[in-house]
Motif scaffolding. Structure first.
Motif, PDB file in Angstrom:
ATOM      1  N   ILE A  12       0.856  -1.189   0.000  1.00 40.07           N
ATOM      2  CA  ILE A  12       0.000   0.000   0.000  1.00 40.07           C
ATOM      3  C   ILE A  12       0.884   1.228   0.000  1.00 40.07           C
ATOM      4  O   ILE A  12       1.834   1.319   0.786  1.00 40.07           O
ATOM      5  CB  ILE A  12      -0.907   0.027   1.243  1.00 40.07           C
ATOM      6  N   GLU A  14       0.609   5.512  -0.053  1.00 38.84           N
ATOM      7  CA  GLU A  14      -0.266   6.678   0.087  1.00 38.84           C
ATOM      8  C   GLU A  14       0.513   7.937  -0.257  1.00 38.84           C
ATOM      9  O   GLU A  14       1.653   8.103   0.168  1.00 38.84           O
ATOM     10  CB  GLU A  14      -0.781   6.778   1.521  1.00 38.84           C
ATOM     11  N   THR A  19      -4.480   6.601  -2.407  1.00 39.73           N
ATOM     12  CA  THR A  19      -3.950   5.330  -1.922  1.00 39.73           C
ATOM     13  C   THR A  19      -3.949   4.341  -3.073  1.00 39.73           C
ATOM     14  O   THR A  19      -4.943   4.203  -3.785  1.00 39.73           O
ATOM     15  CB  THR A  19      -4.806   4.779  -0.764  1.00 39.73           C
ATOM     16  N   PRO A  49      -7.017   7.456   6.824  1.00 38.40           N
ATOM     17  CA  PRO A  49      -6.177   6.589   6.003  1.00 38.40           C
ATOM     18  C   PRO A  49      -6.624   5.123   5.967  1.00 38.40           C
ATOM     19  O   PRO A  49      -6.476   4.464   4.932  1.00 38.40           O
ATOM     20  CB  PRO A  49      -4.793   6.725   6.633  1.00 38.40           C
ATOM     21  N   ASP A  53      -7.007   2.641   2.709  1.00 38.29           N
ATOM     22  CA  ASP A  53      -6.310   1.357   2.630  1.00 38.29           C
ATOM     23  C   ASP A  53      -7.290   0.231   2.315  1.00 38.29           C
ATOM     24  O   ASP A  53      -7.045  -0.601   1.434  1.00 38.29           O
ATOM     25  CB  ASP A  53      -5.590   1.033   3.943  1.00 38.29           C
TER      26      ASP A  53
END
Length: 86
Positions: A12, A14, A19, A49, A53
């Motif tokens: 992942i 960001e 993302t 966040p 995700d």
């Protein structure tokens, strides 16, 4: 019974409210199947966040699933001498 194990690595990234997730399938034969997913935070929403995700990973896994199904369908088609498409 023969047990097999396939693994999926998820990464992942960001940046600036965006993302991106990648899901790579690892099998004994290959690790070439990769799914990707994107999530963007709406400027009017609170920046959480974890939600980005979750969305990006879910989309990456869905993309990986679609790619795996397409490959399986092509393998069946080749094995049976037919043209099957998803």
């Amino acid at each position: 019974m023969i047990e097999k194990r396939w693994n999926i690595d998820i990464t992942i990234d960001e940046q600036d409210g965006n993302t991106r997730a990648t899901a790579r399938l690892h099998t004994p034969e290959s690790d070439r199947l990769v799914g990707t997913g994107l999530a963007r935070c709406n400027p009017s929403d609170h920046d959480v966040p974890e939600i980005g995700d979750e969305l990006a990973v879910a989309r990456a896994l869905a993309d990986l699933s679609d790619r795996l199904l397409r490959d399986a369908t092509l393998d069946i088609s080749r094995n049976m001498g037919r043209d099957l498409r998803v």
